[in-house]
Design a protein around this motif. Sequence first.
Motif, PDB file in Angstrom:
ATOM      1  N   PHE B  48       0.816  -1.213   0.000  1.00  0.00           N
ATOM      2  CA  PHE B  48       0.000   0.000   0.000  1.00  0.00           C
ATOM      3  C   PHE B  48       0.850   1.264   0.000  1.00  0.00           C
ATOM      4  CE2 PHE B  48      -2.149   3.450   2.255  1.00  0.00           C
ATOM      5  CZ  PHE B  48      -3.252   3.625   1.435  1.00  0.00           C
ATOM      6  N   ALA B  49       1.767   1.350   0.971  1.00  0.00           N
ATOM      7  CA  ALA B  49       2.508   2.601   1.140  1.00  0.00           C
ATOM      8  C   ALA B  49       3.713   2.669   0.208  1.00  0.00           C
ATOM      9  CB  ALA B  49       2.930   2.762   2.594  1.00  0.00           C
ATOM     10  N   THR B  50       3.455   2.691  -1.093  1.00  0.00           N
ATOM     11  CA  THR B  50       4.551   2.820  -2.056  1.00  0.00           C
ATOM     12  C   THR B  50       4.254   4.011  -2.957  1.00  0.00           C
ATOM     13  OG1 THR B  50       3.453   1.429  -3.671  1.00  0.00           O
ATOM     14  CG2 THR B  50       4.926   0.331  -2.105  1.00  0.00           C
ATOM     15  N   LEU B  51       5.332   4.525  -3.584  1.00  0.00           N
ATOM     16  CA  LEU B  51       5.168   5.682  -4.461  1.00  0.00           C
ATOM     17  C   LEU B  51       4.274   5.324  -5.644  1.00  0.00           C
ATOM     18  CD1 LEU B  51       6.231   8.458  -4.066  1.00  0.00           C
ATOM     19  CD2 LEU B  51       8.084   7.979  -5.675  1.00  0.00           C
ATOM     20  N   ASP B  52       4.471   4.100  -6.169  1.00  0.00           N
ATOM     21  CA  ASP B  52       3.640   3.641  -7.289  1.00  0.00           C
ATOM     22  C   ASP B  52       2.169   3.683  -6.935  1.00  0.00           C
ATOM     23  OD1 ASP B  52       5.507   3.260  -9.111  1.00  0.00           O
ATOM     24  OD2 ASP B  52       5.530   1.046  -9.046  1.00  0.00           O
ATOM     25  N   ASN B  53       1.876   3.196  -5.726  1.00  0.00           N
ATOM     26  CA  ASN B  53       0.486   3.120  -5.320  1.00  0.00           C
ATOM     27  C   ASN B  53      -0.094   4.503  -5.083  1.00  0.00           C
ATOM     28  OD1 ASN B  53      -1.813   1.533  -4.829  1.00  0.00           O
ATOM     29  ND2 ASN B  53      -1.586   1.950  -2.640  1.00  0.00           N
ATOM     30  N   LEU B  54       0.745   5.442  -4.628  1.00  0.00           N
ATOM     31  CA  LEU B  54       0.267   6.816  -4.471  1.00  0.00           C
ATOM     32  C   LEU B  54      -0.194   7.338  -5.836  1.00  0.00           C
ATOM     33  CD1 LEU B  54      -0.144   9.367  -2.753  1.00  0.00           C
ATOM     34  CD2 LEU B  54       2.194  10.036  -3.362  1.00  0.00           C
ATOM     35  N   GLY B  55       0.647   7.002  -6.869  1.00  0.00           N
ATOM     36  CA  GLY B  55       0.265   7.385  -8.236  1.00  0.00           C
ATOM     37  C   GLY B  55      -1.070   6.776  -8.623  1.00  0.00           C
ATOM     38  N   ASN B  56      -1.261   5.505  -8.251  1.00  0.00           N
ATOM     39  CA  ASN B  56      -2.535   4.842  -8.556  1.00  0.00           C
ATOM     40  C   ASN B  56      -3.702   5.580  -7.937  1.00  0.00           C
ATOM     41  OD1 ASN B  56      -1.360   2.803  -9.968  1.00  0.00           O
ATOM     42  ND2 ASN B  56      -1.213   1.407  -8.205  1.00  0.00           N
ATOM     43  N   ILE B  57      -3.509   5.885  -6.648  1.00  0.00           N
ATOM     44  CA  ILE B  57      -4.612   6.546  -5.933  1.00  0.00           C
ATOM     45  C   ILE B  57      -4.940   7.877  -6.598  1.00  0.00           C
ATOM     46  CG2 ILE B  57      -5.295   7.627  -3.743  1.00  0.00           C
ATOM     47  CD1 ILE B  57      -3.640   5.504  -2.312  1.00  0.00           C
ATOM     48  N   SER B 181       0.579  10.795 -20.416  1.00  0.00           N
ATOM     49  CA  SER B 181       1.274  11.300 -19.246  1.00  0.00           C
ATOM     50  C   SER B 181       2.509  12.064 -19.683  1.00  0.00           C
ATOM     51  CB  SER B 181       1.638  10.174 -18.282  1.00  0.00           C
ATOM     52  OG  SER B 181       2.445   9.234 -18.955  1.00  0.00           O
ATOM     53  N   VAL B 182       2.980  12.923 -18.805  1.00  0.00           N
ATOM     54  CA  VAL B 182       4.155  13.698 -19.123  1.00  0.00           C
ATOM     55  C   VAL B 182       5.174  13.471 -18.013  1.00  0.00           C
ATOM     56  CG1 VAL B 182       3.096  15.757 -18.090  1.00  0.00           C
ATOM     57  CG2 VAL B 182       5.044  16.022 -19.624  1.00  0.00           C
ATOM     58  N   SER B 183       6.360  13.060 -18.424  1.00  0.00           N
ATOM     59  CA  SER B 183       7.446  12.645 -17.510  1.00  0.00           C
ATOM     60  C   SER B 183       6.898  11.854 -16.321  1.00  0.00           C
ATOM     61  CB  SER B 183       8.278  13.845 -17.057  1.00  0.00           C
ATOM     62  OG  SER B 183       7.481  14.865 -16.526  1.00  0.00           O
ATOM     63  N   GLY B 184       6.120  10.843 -16.658  1.00  0.00           N
ATOM     64  CA  GLY B 184       5.655   9.887 -15.652  1.00  0.00           C
ATOM     65  C   GLY B 184       4.415  10.299 -14.906  1.00  0.00           C
ATOM     66  N   ILE B 185       3.998  11.543 -15.038  1.00  0.00           N
ATOM     67  CA  ILE B 185       2.797  11.978 -14.321  1.00  0.00           C
ATOM     68  C   ILE B 185       1.620  11.981 -15.285  1.00  0.00           C
ATOM     69  CG2 ILE B 185       1.736  13.819 -12.947  1.00  0.00           C
ATOM     70  CD1 ILE B 185       4.598  14.833 -12.403  1.00  0.00           C
ATOM     71  N   PRO B 186       0.557  11.256 -14.961  1.00  0.00           N
ATOM     72  CA  PRO B 186      -0.598  11.219 -15.873  1.00  0.00           C
ATOM     73  C   PRO B 186      -1.195  12.619 -16.036  1.00  0.00           C
ATOM     74  CG  PRO B 186      -0.788   9.546 -14.160  1.00  0.00           C
ATOM     75  CD  PRO B 186       0.366  10.414 -13.786  1.00  0.00           C
ATOM     76  N   TRP B 187      -1.550  12.957 -17.269  1.00  0.00           N
ATOM     77  CA  TRP B 187      -2.146  14.267 -17.534  1.00  0.00           C
ATOM     78  C   TRP B 187      -3.432  14.475 -16.739  1.00  0.00           C
ATOM     79  CZ3 TRP B 187      -0.607  18.700 -19.114  1.00  0.00           C
ATOM     80  CH2 TRP B 187       0.464  18.824 -20.009  1.00  0.00           C
ATOM     81  N   ILE B 188      -4.173  13.393 -16.575  1.00  0.00           N
ATOM     82  CA  ILE B 188      -5.473  13.549 -15.912  1.00  0.00           C
ATOM     83  C   ILE B 188      -5.288  14.008 -14.467  1.00  0.00           C
ATOM     84  CG2 ILE B 188      -5.759  11.142 -15.096  1.00  0.00           C
ATOM     85  CD1 ILE B 188      -8.714  11.429 -16.118  1.00  0.00           C
ATOM     86  N   VAL B 189      -4.188  13.571 -13.846  1.00  0.00           N
ATOM     87  CA  VAL B 189      -3.899  14.027 -12.481  1.00  0.00           C
ATOM     88  C   VAL B 189      -3.570  15.520 -12.501  1.00  0.00           C
ATOM     89  CG1 VAL B 189      -2.323  13.794 -10.519  1.00  0.00           C
ATOM     90  CG2 VAL B 189      -3.106  11.757 -11.746  1.00  0.00           C
ATOM     91  N   LEU B 295     -11.475  13.546  -1.080  1.00  0.00           N
ATOM     92  CA  LEU B 295     -11.085  12.703  -2.212  1.00  0.00           C
ATOM     93  C   LEU B 295     -10.055  11.668  -1.777  1.00  0.00           C
ATOM     94  CD1 LEU B 295     -10.652  15.364  -5.036  1.00  0.00           C
ATOM     95  CD2 LEU B 295     -12.206  13.405  -5.102  1.00  0.00           C
ATOM     96  N   PHE B 296      -9.081  12.126  -0.980  1.00  0.00           N
ATOM     97  CA  PHE B 296      -8.052  11.197  -0.520  1.00  0.00           C
ATOM     98  C   PHE B 296      -8.622  10.146   0.412  1.00  0.00           C
ATOM     99  CE2 PHE B 296      -4.860  14.288  -2.024  1.00  0.00           C
ATOM    100  CZ  PHE B 296      -4.040  13.397  -2.697  1.00  0.00           C
ATOM    101  N   VAL B 297      -9.549  10.546   1.277  1.00  0.00           N
ATOM    102  CA  VAL B 297     -10.155   9.554   2.166  1.00  0.00           C
ATOM    103  C   VAL B 297     -10.820   8.461   1.331  1.00  0.00           C
ATOM    104  CG1 VAL B 297     -12.009   9.158   3.844  1.00  0.00           C
ATOM    105  CG2 VAL B 297     -10.509  11.128   4.111  1.00  0.00           C
ATOM    106  N   LEU B 298     -11.616   8.876   0.341  1.00  0.00           N
ATOM    107  CA  LEU B 298     -12.288   7.893  -0.512  1.00  0.00           C
ATOM    108  C   LEU B 298     -11.288   7.082  -1.319  1.00  0.00           C
ATOM    109  CD1 LEU B 298     -15.466   9.560  -2.025  1.00  0.00           C
ATOM    110  CD2 LEU B 298     -15.261   7.999  -0.100  1.00  0.00           C
ATOM    111  N   GLY B 299     -10.271   7.784  -1.877  1.00  0.00           N
ATOM    112  CA  GLY B 299      -9.275   7.115  -2.704  1.00  0.00           C
ATOM    113  C   GLY B 299      -8.503   6.078  -1.921  1.00  0.00           C
TER     114      GLY B 299
END
Lengths: 500, 342
Positions: B48-57, B181-189, B295-299
């Motif tokens: 859960f507590a990984t950088l990848d997963n933060l991106g997912n959330i 995405s741009v340099s690893g960050i999804p545009w939608i974020v 949003l973060f609570v739900l995510g």
Amino acid sequence: MPEVRSPILELQGITKSFGGVEALRGVDFALHAGEIHGLVGENGAGKSTLMKIIAGVHTEFSGRFLIDGKETHFRSARDAHAAGIAMVHQELSVAPDLTVAENVFLGNQPTNALGLVQWRRMAREAGEQLARFGIDVDPMTRLGDLPIGLQQLIEIARVLFSGARIVILDEPTSALSPPEVERLFATLRRLREEGAAIVFISHFIEDILLVSDTVTVFRNGRKVAETASAATSKGALIEAMIGRGGEALEHSYTDDLMLPQSSDSAVILKVDQLSLSRSLKDVSFEARAGEVLGIYGFMGCGQQELSRILFGKLKPDGGTLAVEGEPKTFASTAAARRAGVALVPESRRDMLFHQEPVYKNVSISILDRISSLLLKPTQERDIARRQVEQLQIRPPVVGLDLGMLSGGNQQKVALAKWLTYPPKLLVLCEPTRGMDVGAKNDVINIVRDLRARGLAIIVLSTEPETVLSLADRILVLKRGALVREFKNEPVSKDRLLEAA
Amino acid sequence: MASSETAFAEAHRARGLAPFLRSQMRNIAPFLTLIFLSAFFAFASPSFATLDNLGNILTQVSVTGIIAVGLTFVILCAEIDLSIASIANVTGIAVAYFTLQESYVNIANVPLPGAVAIVLSILLCALLGLVNALGLTVIGIPSFIMTLAMMQIAAGISALLVRGQIAYKVPGLITTLGSGSVSGIPWIVIVAAIMLLGGHLVLTYTRFGRYVYMVGGNREAAEYSGLNVKLILGAVMVISAVCSGIGGMLGVAHFGSAQQNEFDTYLLDSIAAVVVGGTSLFGGRGGIGNTIVGLFVLGVLNNGLDHVNIDSFLKILIRGLILLAALIINVYAQRLREKAAE
């Protein structure tokens, strides 16, 4: 009229205080069967408090309370009801979405063995009862579709026919038209013949003299006079009500006050033939720059509606409004504000944001003057600070939530909203109601200062003192129509009361 | 003047921390919930507590976030918009409808240049928002009922456009913003972040934003202050619809298809995000900051429940319970605040 027989209700030495303030001081009061008993007195004289004790609304008081000679103590309004006492309150308390018949039988609809409502029987009986009252309506219409006066008559009819032997009517005629008042009086007289005891409270002294057998006058929580109606006059009653010799601490305005020479400055507001269903009838007047126009009248005389029309919150049915000669029909309060009209309504709750800081309350109505897109909080605070200083608002902290200020200071904030960019016309409803003497004087000085700056100011009040302390010219509004203008002549409290 | 003001402010502060905390409960409670949930899932699952997963959330909450921006305005005015998901859906479908589809997609669509398709779709959602606004302000239909009707209307338009089919193609710009995405960050974020930031700036620093808070705080007083309350209410309904539309277009690109009932879960998620974050349902309190926490609570909750491999049916129940808890806090916080003001 009162014959020598024992009263059905007798109160002895009633004293009642609210938080240390005595509302009633040692009042004796007796009511006989077959009597209509009128009650007069100024606002706050104690009439309503006494009636609420009789109706079981106030249960804590000292003194003796006897019904049919037996000492009684009601614990609730329900007890009073069971003892045959019913009260019609000043404010309408009907269910507008139910039918007329349901309203007449509210709480005790006739039911059959299965507990189902017997609609046909209810409608028939309601119709019969109302017909006795001279009301001819289909009992199955929705009550809210009827005019307000008729709704009030139906409410009164419900109470009168509930079988109560003591009926208290608090200001029943303020929303009624003259023929409706006549109908009410005829019914009261008939009930008197049937042996009911009726207490009738009204500001309309003519009504009291017309219908009651006995009149009791209250002043400052005391009963000051009780007399047979036939043996008194309107003038004598008014004098007893307001009292000579200054019991009150404040200026009592019992002596004549000379109104100034009428001004011929520019006409800011011209109102012509304004009318609103049953509230206002052909009201026409002008308000001039640098003049305070007082509009006096009893509760329900149409003042409130008039002020709302001037500020674009209500739309009149007919008539025209012109600001500086330009005809206006305000589509919203925003349009009225842009045209230079400002309103301070009688209820502070209605115009202030209690959970927001003082400076946001002050700046809200002038934000478009100080910022086009982005807010300028520093400027807002500066403006608010200036107003707080000028009006001596305490505590002088513009960042404090408004709800933490005292009532008088809140009222000053309500005024402060309009003062940074003064409007052309300022409409004030009950500007000093509920304020202590100091705050009252502050408000009076603010209004005088604004008058000196050339604003046209309209003060509407149901308290003669408020109008007398502020106005240069006074109009009297009675049942929606202007009945008298005082200008350039002596005026006093009894002259105002006499006219209203 | 200034010195007495400071003196008073100090005296006020000296009244203690407890009243201050009580008045701030609506901001503190959601934040504590977020910390608690994050800590819980971090312990319960190593993934859960990984950088990848933060991106997912972040990616998972983006569409909800975009829709919730407009909804925050509406709820701050003490109104509600139940048509957000439907309007998102119809706007996403519209942008696909105006784009040339592959030959196997059996939709009688109207291919237009990408820019035109996007503009037309935004006009469509703005128009639907305007209908909401007129119904609410001119006719006087309560927003709850008005937007309930709009929910059906928008769903009806969606159905007529796709007729049970699925479209895949959307204009290039939308595809990029939705799924690139741009340099690893999804545009939608990035888009969601920009819109949330924009919403925050409007609410905090503009005159309009102040009006929104004041109308929500006391509508009667706003009217007596000479504000055009109807105009402000109308504007927030249109803002809500446009935010939903943008969320819908990017969502379609993100999911890779446009079809009926695609956004149904977003209605509850968006309302939940705003309310769980602590924005008052009675209006006038809260803001985008609260919505972000919500949003973060739900995510975190949605994502974390996947990580601990819980029964997926139980997951729905847990979400419901969390929402209920947030509502209780919301109402309770309002009461505490009123008490503090007295």
